[in-house]
Design a protein around this motif. Structure first.
Motif, mmCIF file in Angstrom:
data_model
loop_
_atom_site.group_PDB
_atom_site.id
_atom_site.type_symbol
_atom_site.label_atom_id
_atom_site.label_comp_id
_atom_site.label_asym_id
_atom_site.label_seq_id
_atom_site.Cartn_x
_atom_site.Cartn_y
_atom_site.Cartn_z
ATOM 1 N N GLY A 183 7.029 24.264 -10.415
ATOM 2 C CA GLY A 183 7.679 25.473 -10.902
ATOM 3 C C GLY A 183 6.815 26.706 -10.754
ATOM 4 O O GLY A 183 7.272 27.740 -10.262
ATOM 5 N N GLN A 184 5.557 26.630 -11.171
ATOM 6 C CA GLN A 184 4.682 27.797 -11.127
ATOM 7 C C GLN A 184 4.431 28.270 -9.703
ATOM 8 O O GLN A 184 4.370 29.480 -9.439
ATOM 9 C CB GLN A 184 3.342 27.474 -11.798
ATOM 10 N N LEU A 185 4.253 27.334 -8.784
ATOM 11 C CA LEU A 185 3.951 27.690 -7.401
ATOM 12 C C LEU A 185 5.209 27.877 -6.559
ATOM 13 O O LEU A 185 5.119 28.243 -5.393
ATOM 14 C CB LEU A 185 3.051 26.622 -6.773
ATOM 15 N N GLU A 186 6.364 27.598 -7.176
ATOM 16 C CA GLU A 186 7.664 27.770 -6.523
ATOM 17 C C GLU A 186 7.771 26.942 -5.251
ATOM 18 O O GLU A 186 8.299 27.383 -4.233
ATOM 19 C CB GLU A 186 7.936 29.267 -6.256
ATOM 20 N N PHE A 187 7.279 25.699 -5.324
ATOM 21 C CA PHE A 187 7.431 24.750 -4.224
ATOM 22 C C PHE A 187 8.817 24.131 -4.310
ATOM 23 O O PHE A 187 9.407 24.020 -5.388
ATOM 24 C CB PHE A 187 6.396 23.629 -4.323
ATOM 25 N N ASP A 188 9.345 23.698 -3.175
ATOM 26 C CA ASP A 188 10.604 22.962 -3.178
ATOM 27 C C ASP A 188 10.422 21.645 -3.932
ATOM 28 O O ASP A 188 9.356 21.010 -3.855
ATOM 29 C CB ASP A 188 11.069 22.668 -1.756
ATOM 30 N N ILE A 189 11.454 21.226 -4.647
ATOM 31 C CA ILE A 189 11.382 19.966 -5.387
ATOM 32 C C ILE A 189 11.443 18.812 -4.388
ATOM 33 O O ILE A 189 12.416 18.692 -3.634
ATOM 34 C CB ILE A 189 12.530 19.849 -6.396
ATOM 35 N N PRO A 190 10.432 17.966 -4.350
ATOM 36 C CA PRO A 190 10.407 16.893 -3.353
ATOM 37 C C PRO A 190 11.225 15.690 -3.809
ATOM 38 O O PRO A 190 11.595 15.567 -4.972
ATOM 39 C CB PRO A 190 8.922 16.537 -3.284
ATOM 40 N N ASP A 191 11.472 14.802 -2.893
ATOM 41 C CA ASP A 191 12.044 13.494 -3.214
ATOM 42 C C ASP A 191 11.196 12.487 -2.452
ATOM 43 O O ASP A 191 11.559 12.029 -1.368
ATOM 44 C CB ASP A 191 13.514 13.424 -2.807
ATOM 45 N N ASP A 192 10.026 12.184 -3.022
ATOM 46 C CA ASP A 192 9.053 11.356 -2.309
ATOM 47 C C ASP A 192 8.341 10.420 -3.279
ATOM 48 O O ASP A 192 8.717 10.304 -4.447
ATOM 49 C CB ASP A 192 8.036 12.243 -1.574
ATOM 50 N N GLU A 193 7.299 9.754 -2.797
ATOM 51 C CA GLU A 193 6.611 8.771 -3.615
ATOM 52 C C GLU A 193 5.911 9.391 -4.822
ATOM 53 O O GLU A 193 5.718 8.726 -5.853
ATOM 54 C CB GLU A 193 5.592 7.995 -2.776
ATOM 55 N N ASN A 194 5.548 10.674 -4.738
ATOM 56 C CA ASN A 194 4.902 11.327 -5.870
ATOM 57 C C ASN A 194 5.885 11.499 -7.023
ATOM 58 O O ASN A 194 5.571 11.182 -8.178
ATOM 59 C CB ASN A 194 4.351 12.685 -5.435
ATOM 60 N N ARG A 195 7.072 11.964 -6.703
ATOM 61 C CA ARG A 195 8.096 12.105 -7.742
ATOM 62 C C ARG A 195 8.571 10.736 -8.220
ATOM 63 O O ARG A 195 8.831 10.544 -9.420
ATOM 64 C CB ARG A 195 9.260 12.927 -7.195
ATOM 65 N N ASP A 196 8.663 9.775 -7.304
ATOM 66 C CA ASP A 196 9.058 8.420 -7.694
ATOM 67 C C ASP A 196 8.097 7.853 -8.724
ATOM 68 O O ASP A 196 8.512 7.193 -9.692
ATOM 69 C CB ASP A 196 9.081 7.502 -6.463
ATOM 70 N N ALA A 197 6.808 8.105 -8.531
ATOM 71 C CA ALA A 197 5.802 7.594 -9.466
ATOM 72 C C ALA A 197 5.961 8.244 -10.837
ATOM 73 O O ALA A 197 5.794 7.586 -11.874
ATOM 74 C CB ALA A 197 4.403 7.838 -8.911
ATOM 75 N N CYS A 198 6.282 9.535 -10.865
ATOM 76 C CA CYS A 198 6.510 10.212 -12.144
ATOM 77 C C CYS A 198 7.686 9.595 -12.880
ATOM 78 O O CYS A 198 7.624 9.360 -14.104
ATOM 79 C CB CYS A 198 6.746 11.703 -11.914
ATOM 80 N N ARG A 199 8.743 9.326 -12.159
ATOM 81 C CA ARG A 199 9.915 8.698 -12.777
ATOM 82 C C ARG A 199 9.547 7.322 -13.342
ATOM 83 O O ARG A 199 9.887 6.983 -14.482
ATOM 84 C CB ARG A 199 11.029 8.509 -11.747
ATOM 85 N N ALA A 200 8.864 6.541 -12.529
ATOM 86 C CA ALA A 200 8.571 5.162 -12.913
ATOM 87 C C ALA A 200 7.623 5.071 -14.108
ATOM 88 O O ALA A 200 7.719 4.125 -14.907
ATOM 89 C CB ALA A 200 7.972 4.420 -11.716
ATOM 90 N N GLU A 201 6.740 6.063 -14.265
ATOM 91 C CA GLU A 201 5.714 6.004 -15.310
ATOM 92 C C GLU A 201 6.025 6.880 -16.521
ATOM 93 O O GLU A 201 5.186 7.045 -17.404
ATOM 94 C CB GLU A 201 4.361 6.424 -14.716
ATOM 95 N N ARG A 202 7.230 7.411 -16.595
ATOM 96 C CA ARG A 202 7.534 8.425 -17.612
ATOM 97 C C ARG A 202 7.395 7.916 -19.042
ATOM 98 O O ARG A 202 7.136 8.698 -19.958
ATOM 99 C CB ARG A 202 8.933 9.002 -17.391
ATOM 100 N N LYS A 203 7.548 6.620 -19.279
ATOM 101 C CA LYS A 203 7.414 6.110 -20.645
ATOM 102 C C LYS A 203 6.008 6.309 -21.181
ATOM 103 O O LYS A 203 5.802 6.342 -22.395
ATOM 104 C CB LYS A 203 7.805 4.630 -20.693
ATOM 105 N N GLY A 204 5.051 6.468 -20.299
ATOM 106 C CA GLY A 204 3.682 6.711 -20.739
ATOM 107 C C GLY A 204 3.503 8.046 -21.431
ATOM 108 O O GLY A 204 2.500 8.261 -22.127
ATOM 109 N N LEU A 205 4.455 8.951 -21.259
ATOM 110 C CA LEU A 205 4.370 10.254 -21.918
ATOM 111 C C LEU A 205 4.359 10.122 -23.439
ATOM 112 O O LEU A 205 3.844 11.003 -24.138
ATOM 113 C CB LEU A 205 5.541 11.140 -21.486
#
Length: 403
Positions: free
Chosen positions: A176-198
């Motif tokens: 958001g801060q850097l105004e990058f396009d929202i990806p659909d890749d392994e980095n975002r996949d990892a965030c989804r998969a690990e979200r319970k750790g929040l």
């Protein structure tokens, strides 16, 4: 990989120069690191300056103090000392590596190897090290990622996240801060998969990241992705109204994380729960609580002025923008009124009531309240002379009670 910074003028700030001089004179190796280097490559204004060094924290602290520089041990266990030069803070962190992590905090040891230090950082674009000449060492192709506007964890994304689950929120924050396009890749996949750790994180750390996410020029793409990915399910399940957030982003006067949070979560309906869960400040709690989605919009100019007077300009503007963002255009008049109308001050004061012969005590306040109510209901038109007449009448009646 090495490269050259496109602009080195920001490096000449007094604080940075003084710290470099002190540490290098004592035999240390010092580099600019992180956001200042990243933002320079992106052509963004460089804000806070962070430095790293191969000197251990105690040596950093004593060296700075010997050079006449105030050294504050702001994160000494993690290797960070804040140097303060003429009021200008510069964070200096010793090169380090993680010995043990639990997803929330790390145990670190110190090293003299810049590459080893880079391996414990979060994203490739934040692991850029620049010397005083502007020569940049890039261990993980972060410069190429900046050119491609790509956000990528260093090494294995899941491993980086499990070291500190806050990195999930930082992932969306930087998008958001850097105004990058929202990806659909392994980095975002990892965030989804690990979200319970929040759920392991402290409320203070989460709230700080949420403020930063909502403080981006346009937080909507990142917030929409977070909602889609279930990132807010634990800490902010009330976040539902992305359309209202988009509307607010178009009409507001500047980024306002608290107002954006209210719009995203329906305002006062959820305010107490959100404030308690995120341990928000009293001011933030009050602002959220004041924004009631069930409040009826004023319909006349006089009603608008009365509301603006009672709330105050800032709270009135909040309410007007809150209503407009939620699709209620009738709140527009409140926003416009606040911009062009300054609420007047009551022309009489407690001293005037005393001078009218009312003894010190609760009657003074009651008379003032009665006079102010009349003045407001009269659309602020009665002048001091008219109000003083009302004060004298109330004094003769023996107090502020209505007859």
């Amino acid at each position: 990989m090495t490269a050259q910074l496109p602009d080195t003028r920001w490096m000449a700030r007094t604080g940075a120069v003084a710290v470099f001089d002190a540490l290098e004179s004592a035999g240390g190796t010092v580099r600019f690191v992180g956001g200042c280097v990243r933002d320079c490559f992106l052509g963004r204004p460089v804000g806070d300056i962070d430095l790293c060094t191969d000197m251990v924290p105690d040596t950093v602290r004593s060296t700075l103090e010997n050079a006449g520089i105030r050294a504050v041990p702001t994160g000494i266990d993690y290797g960070t000392v804040t140097a303060v030069v003429h009021g200008d803070p510069v964070e200096v962190t010793s090169l380090r590596r993680d010995v043990e992590t639990d997803g929330r905090r790390a145990v670190v040891s110190f090293t003299t190897d810049f590459r080893e230090d880079s391996l414990r950082r979060d994203f490739t674009i934040n692991a850029l090290y620049a010397d005083r000449s502007g020569a940049v060492t890039d261990f993980h192709d972060g410069i190429a990622d900046l050119a491609a506007q790509r956000l990528r964890f260093i090494g294995d994304a899941t491993s980086r996240i499990r070291e500190d689950y806050l990195r999930i929120l930082r992932f969306y924050r930087f998008l958001g801060q850097l105004e990058f396009d929202i990806p659909d890749d392994e980095n975002r996949d990892a965030c989804r998969a690990e979200r319970k750790g929040l759920a392991q994180l402290s409320a203070e750390r989460v709230a700080m990241e949420i403020r930063k996410i909502l403080g981006a020029p346009n937080p909507c793409p990142a917030v929409a992705a977070m909602m889609e990915d279930g990132i807010l399910d634990y800490w902010l399940p009330e976040a539902r109204d992305i359309d209202a957030l988009r509307c607010l982003n178009e009409i507001e006067f500047g980024p306002d994380p608290v107002l954006r949070l209210a719009v995203l979560t329906a305002g006062a309906t959820q305010a107490a729960d959100i404030a308690d869960r995120l341990k928000l400040s009293g001011v933030e709690r009050d602002r959220l609580s004041a924004l009631d989605p069930n409040m009826t919009a004023p319909v006349s100019a006089a009603q608008v002025r009365r509301l603006a007077y009672r709330l105050g300009p800032e709270a009135a503007r909040d309410l007007g923008l809150f209503g407009r963002a939620r699709g209620q255009d009738e709140w527009t008049i409140l926003v416009e009124t606040v911009e062009c109308w300054t609420p007047p001050s009551l022309p009489v004061q407690g001293r005037d009531v005393l001078d009218a012969g009312v003894p010190t005590g609760p009657d003074v306040g009651r008379i003032l309240d009665r006079v102010e109510t009349y003045w407001i209901e009269s659309d602020f038109e009665p002048d001091r002379s008219a109000l003083m007449e009302l004060v004298r009448e109330a004094a003769k009646e023996g107090g502020g009670s209505q007859k």
